[in-house]
Design an enzyme around this catalytic site. Sequence first.
Site, PDB file in Angstrom:
ATOM      1  N   SER A  43       0.874  -1.342  -0.104  1.00  0.00           N
ATOM      2  CA  SER A  43      -0.180  -0.272  -0.016  1.00  0.00           C
ATOM      3  C   SER A  43       0.736   1.109   0.007  1.00  0.00           C
ATOM      4  CB  SER A  43      -0.670  -0.010   1.330  1.00  0.00           C
ATOM      5  OG  SER A  43      -0.066   0.245   2.465  1.00  0.00           O
ATOM      6  N   GLY A  93      -9.569  -9.035   1.814  1.00  0.00           N
ATOM      7  CA  GLY A  93      -8.861 -10.102   0.599  1.00  0.00           C
ATOM      8  C   GLY A  93      -8.362  -9.271  -0.581  1.00  0.00           C
ATOM      9  N   ALA A  94      -8.770  -8.285  -0.688  1.00  0.00           N
ATOM     10  CA  ALA A  94      -8.353  -7.312  -1.825  1.00  0.00           C
ATOM     11  C   ALA A  94      -6.875  -7.341  -2.208  1.00  0.00           C
ATOM     12  CB  ALA A  94      -9.056  -5.958  -1.799  1.00  0.00           C
ATOM     13  N   GLY A  95      -6.075  -7.271  -1.262  1.00  0.00           N
ATOM     14  CA  GLY A  95      -4.747  -7.129  -1.568  1.00  0.00           C
ATOM     15  C   GLY A  95      -4.117  -8.612  -1.976  1.00  0.00           C
ATOM     16  N   ASP A  96      -4.645  -9.494  -1.500  1.00  0.00           N
ATOM     17  CA  ASP A  96      -4.305 -10.866  -1.764  1.00  0.00           C
ATOM     18  C   ASP A  96      -4.906 -11.333  -3.195  1.00  0.00           C
ATOM     19  OD1 ASP A  96      -3.060 -11.424   0.916  1.00  0.00           O
ATOM     20  OD2 ASP A  96      -4.982 -12.101   1.509  1.00  0.00           O
ATOM     21  N   ASN A 120      -5.513  -5.262 -10.975  1.00  0.00           N
ATOM     22  CA  ASN A 120      -6.137  -4.301 -10.423  1.00  0.00           C
ATOM     23  C   ASN A 120      -7.745  -4.889 -10.684  1.00  0.00           C
ATOM     24  OD1 ASN A 120      -4.469  -2.242  -9.852  1.00  0.00           O
ATOM     25  ND2 ASN A 120      -4.265  -1.416 -11.988  1.00  0.00           N
TER      26      ASN A 120
END
Length: 147
Positions: A43, A93-96, A120
């Site tokens: 991030s 879970g968005a980053g994973d 993305n």
Amino acid sequence: LSQVVVCDLQSVIRVVGAGGRIELVPLSNSGHPIGSIDFLKGSEEEAAFVDLSGPGKQPVLIITRGAAGCEIVEGSKRTTVPGFPAEEIDASGAGDSFLAGFAHGLSKGLGVLQAARLANYCGALAVQKTGIPKIERADFTQVLASL
């Protein structure tokens, strides 16, 4: 064993500090060798703890920016990769999902910017679901074909 190593930055800069609190430490102080890492994803907050100006091989830094997409930092070159519109319900879970999409794109022979675009898209899919997202191949077949 791997031709390409993709790493989530949080796994190498987070430490348990005083009182059991999770703290971020500069990557250079983490004790983790980064010479074998090809891509580091983090991030904007996490990326502030990274200095890639040192000697030796430096990983490509991928800075995630939510709906705004991500930025690819290769040395002094910075490239913005746009995001996808999404109605955020739950960011769990968005980053994973982002990182899995990026690694999948690379494994399919996509270039870095195309893999970031797929990442993305996977992140956008993830935030539109409740709880830990389950993304099926059918969810991104169309976007993968367009890359």
